[in-house]
Design a protein around this motif. Structure first.
Motif, PDB file in Angstrom:
ATOM      1  N   THR A  35       1.025  -1.073  -0.159  1.00  0.00           N
ATOM      2  CA  THR A  35       0.321   0.327  -0.229  1.00  0.00           C
ATOM      3  C   THR A  35       1.278   1.390   0.016  1.00  0.00           C
ATOM      4  O   THR A  35       2.128   0.988  -0.159  1.00  0.00           O
ATOM      5  CB  THR A  35      -0.311   0.148   1.181  1.00  0.00           C
ATOM      6  OG1 THR A  35      -0.173   0.277   2.470  1.00  0.00           O
ATOM      7  CG2 THR A  35      -1.745  -1.062   1.774  1.00  0.00           C
ATOM      8  N   VAL A  36       0.417   1.947  -0.167  1.00  0.00           N
ATOM      9  CA  VAL A  36       0.830   3.639  -0.312  1.00  0.00           C
ATOM     10  C   VAL A  36       1.633   3.500   1.111  1.00  0.00           C
ATOM     11  O   VAL A  36       2.190   4.109   1.408  1.00  0.00           O
ATOM     12  CB  VAL A  36       0.568   5.158  -0.671  1.00  0.00           C
ATOM     13  CG1 VAL A  36       0.583   6.308  -0.272  1.00  0.00           C
ATOM     14  CG2 VAL A  36      -0.364   5.031  -1.922  1.00  0.00           C
ATOM     15  N   ASN A  37       0.554   3.760   2.273  1.00  0.00           N
ATOM     16  CA  ASN A  37       1.211   3.532   4.254  1.00  0.00           C
ATOM     17  C   ASN A  37       2.516   2.377   4.093  1.00  0.00           C
ATOM     18  O   ASN A  37       3.249   3.336   4.517  1.00  0.00           O
ATOM     19  CB  ASN A  37       0.234   2.749   4.921  1.00  0.00           C
ATOM     20  CG  ASN A  37      -1.007   4.533   5.101  1.00  0.00           C
ATOM     21  OD1 ASN A  37      -0.983   5.422   4.348  1.00  0.00           O
ATOM     22  ND2 ASN A  37      -2.297   3.600   4.925  1.00  0.00           N
ATOM     23  N   ARG A  39       4.748   2.876   2.210  1.00  0.00           N
ATOM     24  CA  ARG A  39       6.184   3.405   1.817  1.00  0.00           C
ATOM     25  C   ARG A  39       6.267   4.665   2.628  1.00  0.00           C
ATOM     26  O   ARG A  39       5.251   5.273   3.234  1.00  0.00           O
ATOM     27  CB  ARG A  39       5.705   3.726   0.859  1.00  0.00           C
ATOM     28  CG  ARG A  39       5.967   3.606  -0.625  1.00  0.00           C
ATOM     29  CD  ARG A  39       5.481   4.060  -1.522  1.00  0.00           C
ATOM     30  NE  ARG A  39       7.752   4.641  -2.406  1.00  0.00           N
ATOM     31  CZ  ARG A  39       8.606   4.528  -2.320  1.00  0.00           C
ATOM     32  NH1 ARG A  39       8.444   3.468  -3.639  1.00  0.00           N
ATOM     33  NH2 ARG A  39       8.958   5.569  -3.059  1.00  0.00           N
ATOM     34  N   HIS A 124      -3.240   1.223   7.067  1.00  0.00           N
ATOM     35  CA  HIS A 124      -3.908   1.555   6.757  1.00  0.00           C
ATOM     36  C   HIS A 124      -4.175   3.001   7.309  1.00  0.00           C
ATOM     37  O   HIS A 124      -5.135   3.881   6.802  1.00  0.00           O
ATOM     38  CB  HIS A 124      -4.885   0.945   5.437  1.00  0.00           C
ATOM     39  CG  HIS A 124      -5.778   0.346   6.642  1.00  0.00           C
ATOM     40  ND1 HIS A 124      -5.433  -0.667   6.692  1.00  0.00           N
ATOM     41  CD2 HIS A 124      -6.716  -0.018   6.015  1.00  0.00           C
ATOM     42  CE1 HIS A 124      -6.116  -1.777   7.550  1.00  0.00           C
ATOM     43  NE2 HIS A 124      -7.508  -0.437   6.800  1.00  0.00           N
TER      44      HIS A 124
END
Length: 168
Positions: A35-37, A39, A124
């Motif tokens: 997920t973006v989170n 990173r 997330h």
């Protein structure tokens, strides 16, 4: 395990004391994070920074934790050769992912803000952290009554607040 297996020294800033989690090596291949989170920037505790600095001198290659041939470690080989014997010597059982659970639970027990714990773990949402880890903290339920009482006492300046007011 994937983020550790794929951690390159270029993502470790020993001067600033932080790691940037940017990719992973999972299922014997490089892949994007889930997920973006995922990173994220992870600050290093002073002792860990000291150990990584010493490790850097002994590990001059691209990877922070290389396998025997300098490439990323293969999970199943690492598990049977390193992790399982380590657990056996320690007299415990479990999987590598339990370290992540321990880390998040320890943050919550130490009073780290839930949003900070969520960010460091790469989850997330803070709600997910609370749903998955908060039930591991039963002692906090017992402490809650005293903490709330302390707030009321501090706000009123007196422990006799209830005696000064009548309920109708």
């Amino acid at each position: 395990m994937g983020a550790l297996a794929g951690l390159e020294w270029s993502c470790v800033n020993l001067e600033k004391g932080e790691i940037h989690v940017e990719k992973q090596f999972a299922h014997d291949a490089w892949s994007n994070l889930k997920t973006v989170n995922s990173r994220r920037r992870v600050p290093l505790a002073k002792e860990l920074l000291k150990q990584l600095t010493l490790h850097r001198a002994r590990s001059p290659g691209l990877l922070v934790f290389p396998g025997p041939r300098g490439s990323p470690p293969r999970y199943h080989n690492w598990y049977s050769r390193v992790w399982a014997p380590l657990l056996k010597r320690a007299g415990v059982s479990g999987h590598f992912h339990m370290l992540r659970h321990f880390f998040v639970t320890a943050m919550l027990q130490a009073g780290v803000n839930v949003k900070v714990a969520q960010t460091l773990a790469g989850h997330h949402s803070a709600a997910f952290i609370l749903d998955v880890y908060a039930d591991a903290l039963p002692h906090q339920i017992d402490e809650a009554a005293e903490k709330v009482a302390d707030v009321f006492v501090a706000a009123s300046g007196s422990i006799l607040v209830a005696n000064n007011h009548t309920l109708h």
